[in-house]
Design a protein around this motif. Structure first.
Motif, PDB file in Angstrom:
ATOM      1  N   GLY A 239       0.813  -1.209   0.000  1.00 50.01           N
ATOM      2  CA  GLY A 239       0.000   0.000   0.000  1.00 50.01           C
ATOM      3  C   GLY A 239       0.848   1.261   0.000  1.00 50.01           C
ATOM      4  O   GLY A 239       0.534   2.234  -0.704  1.00 50.01           O
ATOM      5  N   ALA A 240       1.939   1.253   0.779  1.00 49.06           N
ATOM      6  CA  ALA A 240       2.823   2.422   0.822  1.00 49.06           C
ATOM      7  C   ALA A 240       3.495   2.644  -0.532  1.00 49.06           C
ATOM      8  O   ALA A 240       3.672   3.792  -0.964  1.00 49.06           O
ATOM      9  CB  ALA A 240       3.872   2.239   1.916  1.00 49.06           C
ATOM     10  N   ILE A 241       3.871   1.566  -1.206  1.00 52.10           N
ATOM     11  CA  ILE A 241       4.460   1.689  -2.541  1.00 52.10           C
ATOM     12  C   ILE A 241       3.445   2.295  -3.509  1.00 52.10           C
ATOM     13  O   ILE A 241       3.763   3.203  -4.293  1.00 52.10           O
ATOM     14  CB  ILE A 241       4.952   0.324  -3.043  1.00 52.10           C
ATOM     15  CG1 ILE A 241       6.138  -0.154  -2.202  1.00 52.10           C
ATOM     16  CG2 ILE A 241       5.354   0.393  -4.521  1.00 52.10           C
ATOM     17  CD1 ILE A 241       6.565  -1.570  -2.503  1.00 52.10           C
ATOM     18  N   MET A 242       2.207   1.798  -3.461  1.00 50.43           N
ATOM     19  CA  MET A 242       1.175   2.330  -4.347  1.00 50.43           C
ATOM     20  C   MET A 242       0.895   3.795  -4.048  1.00 50.43           C
ATOM     21  O   MET A 242       0.697   4.606  -4.978  1.00 50.43           O
ATOM     22  CB  MET A 242      -0.106   1.497  -4.217  1.00 50.43           C
ATOM     23  CG  MET A 242       0.007   0.093  -4.780  1.00 50.43           C
ATOM     24  SD  MET A 242      -1.575  -0.774  -4.908  1.00 50.43           S
ATOM     25  CE  MET A 242      -1.951  -1.039  -3.176  1.00 50.43           C
ATOM     26  N   LEU A 243       0.868   4.174  -2.778  1.00 45.72           N
ATOM     27  CA  LEU A 243       0.647   5.570  -2.419  1.00 45.72           C
ATOM     28  C   LEU A 243       1.779   6.454  -2.926  1.00 45.72           C
ATOM     29  O   LEU A 243       1.547   7.590  -3.358  1.00 45.72           O
ATOM     30  CB  LEU A 243       0.527   5.706  -0.898  1.00 45.72           C
ATOM     31  CG  LEU A 243      -0.776   5.206  -0.263  1.00 45.72           C
ATOM     32  CD1 LEU A 243      -0.642   5.157   1.251  1.00 45.72           C
ATOM     33  CD2 LEU A 243      -1.942   6.100  -0.661  1.00 45.72           C
ATOM     34  N   THR A 244       3.007   5.932  -2.889  1.00 51.42           N
ATOM     35  CA  THR A 244       4.146   6.698  -3.397  1.00 51.42           C
ATOM     36  C   THR A 244       4.010   6.942  -4.898  1.00 51.42           C
ATOM     37  O   THR A 244       4.251   8.057  -5.392  1.00 51.42           O
ATOM     38  CB  THR A 244       5.459   5.951  -3.105  1.00 51.42           C
ATOM     39  OG1 THR A 244       5.579   5.729  -1.692  1.00 51.42           O
ATOM     40  CG2 THR A 244       6.654   6.759  -3.595  1.00 51.42           C
ATOM     41  N   VAL A 245       3.606   5.900  -5.630  1.00 46.60           N
ATOM     42  CA  VAL A 245       3.387   6.049  -7.074  1.00 46.60           C
ATOM     43  C   VAL A 245       2.287   7.075  -7.338  1.00 46.60           C
ATOM     44  O   VAL A 245       2.411   7.948  -8.223  1.00 46.60           O
ATOM     45  CB  VAL A 245       3.036   4.697  -7.715  1.00 46.60           C
ATOM     46  CG1 VAL A 245       2.630   4.866  -9.173  1.00 46.60           C
ATOM     47  CG2 VAL A 245       4.221   3.734  -7.608  1.00 46.60           C
ATOM     48  N   ILE A 246       1.217   6.999  -6.554  1.00 48.07           N
ATOM     49  CA  ILE A 246       0.111   7.941  -6.734  1.00 48.07           C
ATOM     50  C   ILE A 246       0.558   9.366  -6.422  1.00 48.07           C
ATOM     51  O   ILE A 246       0.100  10.334  -7.062  1.00 48.07           O
ATOM     52  CB  ILE A 246      -1.084   7.523  -5.844  1.00 48.07           C
ATOM     53  CG1 ILE A 246      -1.703   6.221  -6.376  1.00 48.07           C
ATOM     54  CG2 ILE A 246      -2.137   8.612  -5.788  1.00 48.07           C
ATOM     55  CD1 ILE A 246      -2.266   6.333  -7.780  1.00 48.07           C
ATOM     56  N   TRP A 247       1.456   9.529  -5.442  1.00 49.89           N
ATOM     57  CA  TRP A 247       1.950  10.873  -5.127  1.00 49.89           C
ATOM     58  C   TRP A 247       2.639  11.478  -6.340  1.00 49.89           C
ATOM     59  O   TRP A 247       2.411  12.648  -6.677  1.00 49.89           O
ATOM     60  CB  TRP A 247       2.928  10.809  -3.951  1.00 49.89           C
ATOM     61  CG  TRP A 247       3.333  12.160  -3.439  1.00 49.89           C
ATOM     62  CD1 TRP A 247       2.760  12.871  -2.429  1.00 49.89           C
ATOM     63  CD2 TRP A 247       4.408  12.984  -3.942  1.00 49.89           C
ATOM     64  NE1 TRP A 247       3.391  14.074  -2.262  1.00 49.89           N
ATOM     65  CE2 TRP A 247       4.408  14.170  -3.173  1.00 49.89           C
ATOM     66  CE3 TRP A 247       5.355  12.828  -4.947  1.00 49.89           C
ATOM     67  CZ2 TRP A 247       5.330  15.190  -3.386  1.00 49.89           C
ATOM     68  CZ3 TRP A 247       6.268  13.850  -5.164  1.00 49.89           C
ATOM     69  CH2 TRP A 247       6.259  15.008  -4.398  1.00 49.89           C
ATOM     70  N   PHE A 248       3.499  10.698  -7.005  1.00 51.63           N
ATOM     71  CA  PHE A 248       4.177  11.205  -8.198  1.00 51.63           C
ATOM     72  C   PHE A 248       3.184  11.492  -9.323  1.00 51.63           C
ATOM     73  O   PHE A 248       3.341  12.466 -10.067  1.00 51.63           O
ATOM     74  CB  PHE A 248       5.240  10.211  -8.659  1.00 51.63           C
ATOM     75  CG  PHE A 248       6.491  10.238  -7.830  1.00 51.63           C
ATOM     76  CD1 PHE A 248       7.382  11.282  -7.947  1.00 51.63           C
ATOM     77  CD2 PHE A 248       6.772   9.213  -6.934  1.00 51.63           C
ATOM     78  CE1 PHE A 248       8.549  11.325  -7.180  1.00 51.63           C
ATOM     79  CE2 PHE A 248       7.932   9.241  -6.168  1.00 51.63           C
ATOM     80  CZ  PHE A 248       8.817  10.301  -6.289  1.00 51.63           C
ATOM     81  N   ARG A 249       2.162  10.660  -9.437  1.00 42.46           N
ATOM     82  CA  ARG A 249       1.144  10.915 -10.468  1.00 42.46           C
ATOM     83  C   ARG A 249       0.368  12.200 -10.161  1.00 42.46           C
ATOM     84  O   ARG A 249       0.052  12.969 -11.070  1.00 42.46           O
ATOM     85  CB  ARG A 249       0.191   9.724 -10.575  1.00 42.46           C
ATOM     86  CG  ARG A 249       0.843   8.454 -11.137  1.00 42.46           C
ATOM     87  CD  ARG A 249      -0.216   7.445 -11.525  1.00 42.46           C
ATOM     88  NE  ARG A 249      -1.046   7.970 -12.600  1.00 42.46           N
ATOM     89  CZ  ARG A 249      -2.193   7.403 -13.000  1.00 42.46           C
ATOM     90  NH1 ARG A 249      -2.631   6.307 -12.392  1.00 42.46           N
ATOM     91  NH2 ARG A 249      -2.884   7.939 -13.985  1.00 42.46           N
ATOM     92  N   CYS A 250       0.052  12.402  -8.895  1.00 41.79           N
ATOM     93  CA  CYS A 250      -0.633  13.644  -8.520  1.00 41.79           C
ATOM     94  C   CYS A 250       0.257  14.850  -8.800  1.00 41.79           C
ATOM     95  O   CYS A 250      -0.206  15.900  -9.257  1.00 41.79           O
ATOM     96  CB  CYS A 250      -1.019  13.617  -7.043  1.00 41.79           C
ATOM     97  SG  CYS A 250      -2.359  12.473  -6.628  1.00 41.79           S
ATOM     98  N   ALA A 251       1.565  14.722  -8.511  1.00 48.51           N
ATOM     99  CA  ALA A 251       2.494  15.814  -8.746  1.00 48.51           C
ATOM    100  C   ALA A 251       2.584  16.151 -10.235  1.00 48.51           C
ATOM    101  O   ALA A 251       2.811  17.313 -10.612  1.00 48.51           O
ATOM    102  CB  ALA A 251       3.872  15.470  -8.200  1.00 48.51           C
ATOM    103  N   LYS A 252       2.412  15.154 -11.091  1.00 50.99           N
ATOM    104  CA  LYS A 252       2.461  15.361 -12.534  1.00 50.99           C
ATOM    105  C   LYS A 252       1.116  15.814 -13.107  1.00 50.99           C
ATOM    106  O   LYS A 252       1.008  16.067 -14.314  1.00 50.99           O
ATOM    107  CB  LYS A 252       2.915  14.073 -13.234  1.00 50.99           C
ATOM    108  CG  LYS A 252       4.392  13.757 -13.050  1.00 50.99           C
ATOM    109  CD  LYS A 252       4.760  12.479 -13.778  1.00 50.99           C
ATOM    110  CE  LYS A 252       6.249  12.233 -13.729  1.00 50.99           C
ATOM    111  NZ  LYS A 252       7.007  13.220 -14.534  1.00 50.99           N
ATOM    112  N   GLY A 253       0.084  15.849 -12.254  1.00 53.81           N
ATOM    113  CA  GLY A 253      -1.215  16.318 -12.714  1.00 53.81           C
ATOM    114  C   GLY A 253      -2.018  15.298 -13.491  1.00 53.81           C
ATOM    115  O   GLY A 253      -2.815  15.649 -14.355  1.00 53.81           O
ATOM    116  N   HIS A 254      -1.829  14.016 -13.159  1.00 50.04           N
ATOM    117  CA  HIS A 254      -2.552  12.969 -13.886  1.00 50.04           C
ATOM    118  C   HIS A 254      -4.030  12.898 -13.534  1.00 50.04           C
ATOM    119  O   HIS A 254      -4.813  12.292 -14.259  1.00 50.04           O
ATOM    120  CB  HIS A 254      -1.908  11.607 -13.601  1.00 50.04           C
ATOM    121  CG  HIS A 254      -0.613  11.402 -14.304  1.00 50.04           C
ATOM    122  ND1 HIS A 254       0.087  10.208 -14.256  1.00 50.04           N
ATOM    123  CD2 HIS A 254       0.119  12.238 -15.085  1.00 50.04           C
ATOM    124  CE1 HIS A 254       1.189  10.324 -14.978  1.00 50.04           C
ATOM    125  NE2 HIS A 254       1.247  11.543 -15.479  1.00 50.04           N
TER     126      HIS A 254
END
Length: 287
Positions: A239-254
């Motif tokens: 879950g923490a790995i997935m949240l980290t990926v989502i953080w980068f996606r949010c930062a990129k404006g996905h």
């Protein structure tokens, strides 16, 4: 671009066969390694590497398709149903392990102590066995041990996970409100809380093995303790790995206010992990 009423079907993809090869190689190598062939562990690691390549490649393809506007509401519904069934399968996964705990604690141990149908077994085989929980079995497998006190690290970890459930919810509301800085801050806080949970769980395991003599070999209590807490820790890690990926996606404006199921899916999973821990804390540590 996706059209309403037209369900997007991707062209032939290599990722399913790559994943199948990786999974087969991983299990094949692990089976031989467990049976004493040390050299096969490298085959298992090679299979894991193939699985990681498959995951990065396949998820990357899905992300590019989503950003490219190829998915419509029907595809979104399919993703939601898929995630719901996945979480349901996880409920059944942990349900089996909780069931093993309840069976051992409420049925097997009392039978071995002479209750019900276990009277003959108790009298003939283990007349000195006392049905008390926690137990390491009639033969005292693994020697004497101490249990982990619930009001130390386990309680702290409970507060950490409950807090992470609050922060991921705040991040979700921030996403729907278009508040990117708040979204990234609380999403990062969720990852940090999850990582802190894992740090304290590792400390707890070291304490159990070095000072309490509580190990996987400590009979039925030790095996169920580490089986439940260990698999839960694995889910927190994922879950923490997935949240980290989502953080980068949010930062990129996905994601935007209306289209952000990738975020929601991970949030669902994280809330599931929180709920499982509450049950685990009560039935493994407290009761």
């Amino acid at each position: 671009m996706a059209q309403q009423g037209a369900y997007y079907v991707p062209h032939g993809s290599r990722w399913p066969i790559v994943g199948s090869i990786g999974l087969f190689t991983t299990v094949f190598g692990a089976a031989h390694w467990i049976n004493g062939n040390d050299g096969w562990r490298w085959v298992m690691f090679a299979g894991i590497a193939v699985l990681l390549v498959m995951m990065f490649g396949w998820f990357g393809t899905v992300i590019r398709e989503s950003i490219g506007g190829m998915y419509n509401r029907q595809v979104d519904t399919s993703f939601r149903m898929g995630m719901i069934w996945f979480i349901f399968s996880e409920v059944m996964f942990f349900g089996a392990f909780f069931g093993a705990l309840f069976y051992a604690r409420s049925l097997s141990v009392p039978w071995l102590g002479g209750e019900g149908h276990g009277a003959l077994t108790h009298d003939v085989l283990w007349s000195s066995f006392t049905a008390a929980w926690p137990t390491n079995g009639p033969q005292g497998i693994g020697g004497a041990f101490e249990t982990m006190a619930p009001w130390g690290i386990p309680l702290l970890n409970t507060l950490l996970l409950l807090s992470s459930g609050v922060t991921i919810t705040i991040a979700h509301h921030a996403l729907k409100a278009g508040q990117r800085k708040k979204l990234l801050a609380f999403l990062a806080a969720t990852v940090l809380l999850g990582a802190t949970f894992l740090f304290f769980q590792a400390h707890e395991y070291i304490e159990a093995y070095t000072h309490l003599n509580l190990t996987l070999q400590s009979g039925i209590y030790g095996s169920t303790f580490f089986m439940l807490t260990g698999f839960h820790g694995l889910h927190v890690t994922l879950g923490a790995i997935m949240l980290t990926v989502i953080w980068f996606r949010c930062a990129k404006g996905h994601f935007d206010k209306e289209h952000h199921f990738g975020f929601e899916a991970v949030a669902w999973y994280w809330h599931f992990v929180d709920v499982v821990w509450l049950g685990l804390f009560m039935f493994v540590y407290v009761l």
